[in-house]
Design a protein around this motif. Structure first.
Motif, PDB file in Angstrom:
ATOM      1  N   HIS A 428       0.809  -1.209   0.000  1.00 54.16           N
ATOM      2  CA  HIS A 428       0.000   0.000   0.000  1.00 54.16           C
ATOM      3  C   HIS A 428       0.853   1.275   0.000  1.00 54.16           C
ATOM      4  CE1 HIS A 428      -3.620  -2.331   0.487  1.00 54.16           C
ATOM      5  NE2 HIS A 428      -3.131  -2.920   1.555  1.00 54.16           N
ATOM      6  N   ASN A 432       2.443   9.308  -4.634  1.00 53.46           N
ATOM      7  CA  ASN A 432       1.209  10.036  -4.930  1.00 53.46           C
ATOM      8  C   ASN A 432       1.464  11.000  -6.080  1.00 53.46           C
ATOM      9  OD1 ASN A 432      -0.549  12.658  -4.412  1.00 53.46           O
ATOM     10  ND2 ASN A 432      -1.667  10.932  -3.558  1.00 53.46           N
ATOM     11  N   SER A 441      -1.370   4.006   1.990  1.00 53.44           N
ATOM     12  CA  SER A 441      -2.825   4.068   1.974  1.00 53.44           C
ATOM     13  C   SER A 441      -3.419   2.969   2.826  1.00 53.44           C
ATOM     14  CB  SER A 441      -3.354   3.947   0.545  1.00 53.44           C
ATOM     15  OG  SER A 441      -3.153   2.633   0.049  1.00 53.44           O
ATOM     16  N   LYS A 444      -8.716   1.397   1.158  1.00 48.38           N
ATOM     17  CA  LYS A 444      -9.024   2.235   0.001  1.00 48.38           C
ATOM     18  C   LYS A 444      -7.814   3.096  -0.310  1.00 48.38           C
ATOM     19  CE  LYS A 444     -14.020   2.545   0.790  1.00 48.38           C
ATOM     20  NZ  LYS A 444     -15.160   3.471   1.013  1.00 48.38           N
ATOM     21  N   ARG A 445      -7.473   3.196  -1.574  1.00 52.28           N
ATOM     22  CA  ARG A 445      -6.277   3.937  -1.977  1.00 52.28           C
ATOM     23  C   ARG A 445      -6.372   5.413  -1.619  1.00 52.28           C
ATOM     24  NH1 ARG A 445      -2.133   2.200  -5.408  1.00 52.28           N
ATOM     25  NH2 ARG A 445      -0.999   3.823  -6.535  1.00 52.28           N
ATOM     26  N   THR A 446      -7.592   5.933  -1.492  1.00 54.15           N
ATOM     27  CA  THR A 446      -7.783   7.353  -1.181  1.00 54.15           C
ATOM     28  C   THR A 446      -7.653   7.642   0.313  1.00 54.15           C
ATOM     29  OG1 THR A 446     -10.165   6.974  -1.102  1.00 54.15           O
ATOM     30  CG2 THR A 446      -9.234   7.761  -3.192  1.00 54.15           C
ATOM     31  N   THR A 448      -5.455   7.994   3.265  1.00 56.33           N
ATOM     32  CA  THR A 448      -4.028   8.165   3.516  1.00 56.33           C
ATOM     33  C   THR A 448      -3.696   7.894   4.975  1.00 56.33           C
ATOM     34  OG1 THR A 448      -3.906   9.847   1.767  1.00 56.33           O
ATOM     35  CG2 THR A 448      -2.080   9.750   3.328  1.00 56.33           C
TER      36      THR A 448
END
Length: 587
Positions: A428, A432, A441, A444-446, A448
């Motif tokens: 992960h 960015n 991450s 979810k990749r969004t 942080t």
């Protein structure tokens, strides 16, 4: 000179004892004594050929690390030393001499402009040269190769050159583009046509001191042949596994000497450095080539000087070691002025200006345990090397030949021990695209969870609060590897830009910079939405560390007791910060 001659083998002597106008390519594998050969070559040209090293010899190298390595060796010579430059700093000098406009901010663009200027106009600086030395030539590719080739083409016919490197260690071909496709092999083949150019091969081995390291060096022929049987991969598999990185660290302490944990990318390096620090073994994370940290001795020497100028005699009295002259010349190079006097405010102004600084003005590594990518370890050597196995394969785009060269470089950095360690979970962790920072991450990749802090993320425009007392605290108490606390400063923060105080055991030693706040906001989003939904505007930040205490430069502080010349001490930070959004978020 006799001491240098006694240390040379036959091939080194052949490469070093030459007329100034000789042009040669010197192939030198890892540990073959390339840096010693460069040192002997400079000494020979000065003593036997009557060449003035400071005026008539130009030494170019790929990185600041390699420049430091050559510079340390040349300091032991009697008399003046040659100017040692990176290709990037050479481009800057060309533009300043031949161009009246501002320097392009982008480095590749700057190098391209310098190349175009050399093609269009004669550079007078070349007329006074007797010999040019290009070190680590296998890493000079793309726009940098084009610049170096153009410089070699324009040398006077009576000026010689020595290009030193090893094709088996060429690991920067990934930088090639359609606009700048020149490889180091093409650079060498074209340079070989610039007059009578001979080739010398250094075959000695002066680094490897154990069975494992000797076996690693011996893989060179297989690597040059494309490593068809994956000899480097087999060698790595045969090295002793040491467990997780935090289990290997206590062993490294007992080994003594220097130990490098080598990773394949910067994200993995951040994770390894964090794991070592959490286990009580803070390591130095090697910074990128473009990250410049002015050495602390600059502020310690000049910040509190009682007058606006300092003369050479006074400066050298405070720098009695062998590199005092080199430091003085480097300050003069960036600040100008008279030969025997330096205006300190001009040093501060030069440090404030985005530019490549001479290596003598940059902070050097201080730790015995280092975490580095393989690429940043080029040109360096350590007593021990720990090869960090990533938990997942992140480099499938490498060709087999390129992969073999990277592995070969990693295997041949060590003098004594090579062991393996299991890497951290990096699934992960990624760069960015918006902020240009490494982040970690969640599912979810969004989401942080981690954010990279860098050396330039401290506000150095003004001294830290506390003035004299804080400067003394930074000089006497703060040390590389120390943990720091980052607390949101509500009075300085907005919905668009967070500012954090930097605490060291309860003492505020600085504040984060605008650039850091902008990058964090770009990554986690505007604070208004979070406040409107009953959440905290900005996260708490943990797991940052002091990389070094460095020199900062701003405008002269006329109304305060610190920074009268515009120089003071400030921390440089490092780490993959942990973002905590709740008071009980201690995971």
């Amino acid at each position: 000179m006799a001491a240098v001659e006694a240390a040379l083998d036959a091939e080194q002597e052949e490469a070093a004892h030459i007329d100034a106008d000789v042009r040669q390519v010197v192939i030198a594998g890892p540990g073959a004594g390339k840096t010693e050969t460069v040192s002997a070559l400079v000494a020979w040209l000065a003593e036997e050929e009557g060449v003035d090293p400071s005026e008539e010899i130009l030494v170019l190298s790929f990185s600041n690390a390699a420049v430091h390595a050559v510079g340390r060796r040349l300091r032991h010579l009697d008399g003046p030393s040659p100017e040692i430059r990176t290709v990037d700093s050479l481009a800057r000098e060309v533009i300043l001499d031949l161009f009246d406009d501002d320097l392009p901010a982008n480095l590749d663009r700057r190098i391209a402009v310098a190349t175009r200027l050399l093609r269009a106009e004669r550079w007078d600086r070349l007329d006074g040269l007797a010999h040019v030395i290009v070190d680590e030539v296998q890493d000079v590719v793309g726009t940098r190769a084009e610049l170096v080739l153009e410089l070699l083409r324009q040398l006077p016919s009576e000026c010689g050159f020595s290009l030193l490197g090893d094709p088996a260690q060429g690991i920067y071909d990934f930088q090639l583009t359609d606009k700048a496709p020149m490889s180091s092999a093409e650079l060498l083949s074209t340079a070989a046509q610039l007059g009578e150019v001979r080739q010398v091969v250094l075959r000695g081995q002066y680094r490897a001191r154990s069975r494992d390291t000797v076996a690693a060096v011996s893989l060179r022929d297989a690597v040059l042949a494309g490593d068809p049987f994956d000899a480097t991969g087999g060698r790595i598999a045969a090295t002793v596994p040491g467990g997780a990185v935090e289990q290997v660290a206590p062993l490294a302490i007992r080994w003594g000497g220097t130990t490098a944990f080598l990773t394949r990318d910067n994200g993995e390096a951040l994770l390894v450095a964090g794991a070592l620090a959490s286990a009580g073994f803070p390591a130095e994370l090697r910074r990128p080539a473009h990250a410049q940290v002015p050495a602390r001795w600059i502020a310690e020497s000049l910040a509190d000087h009682p007058s606006r100028t300092i003369d050479r005699e006074t400066f050298l009295a405070a720098h009695p070691h062998s590199d005092g002259d080199d430091r003085w010349r480097a300050l003069r190079r960036v600040a100008g002025g008279y030969a025997h006097e330096l205006e300190i405010s001009r040093v501060a102004a030069a440090l404030r200006t985005p530019r490549r600084l001479p290596p003598e003005l940059l902070a050097e590594p201080v730790a015995d345990i280092v975490v580095s990518t393989v690429h940043r370890s080029k040109g360096l050597e350590y007593d021990n090397v720990v090869l960090v196995d990533p938990r997942e394969h992140r480099h499938a785009d490498e060709s087999p030949a390129a992969e073999a060269r990277v592995r070969y470089v990693a295997l041949t950095r060590s003098r004594d021990r090579i062991v393996r360690a299991a890497g951290e979970e990096a699934r992960h962790v990624f760069m960015n695209g918006r902020s240009g920072r490494w982040v970690r991450s969640g599912y979810k990749r969004t989401h942080t969870l981690g954010f990279e802090i860098r050396h330039g993320d401290v506000d150095g425009s003004v001294p830290a609060p506390g003035s004299i007392a804080t400067q003394r605290y930074l000089a006497e108490v703060v040390a590389p590897g120390d943990s720091i606390d980052l607390d949101l400063a509500p009075s300085l923060s907005t919905f668009d830009l967070p500012v954090y105080s930097i605490g060291h055991h309860g003492t505020v030693i600085g504040f984060t910079s605008v650039a850091f706040g902008e990058a964090l906001a770009m990554t986690v989003g505007d604070a208004r939405w979070r406040v409107d939904n009953g959440r905290v505007p900005w996260p708490r930040l943990a797991d940052g560390r002091v990389a070094q205490v460095a020199t900062a430069a701003g405008l002269p502080q006329d109304d305060g007791p610190t920074g009268r010349h515009g120089l003071w001490l400030a921390p440089a930070l490092t780490g993959l910060l942990t973002l905590k959004w709740k008071d009980n978020d201690d995971d």
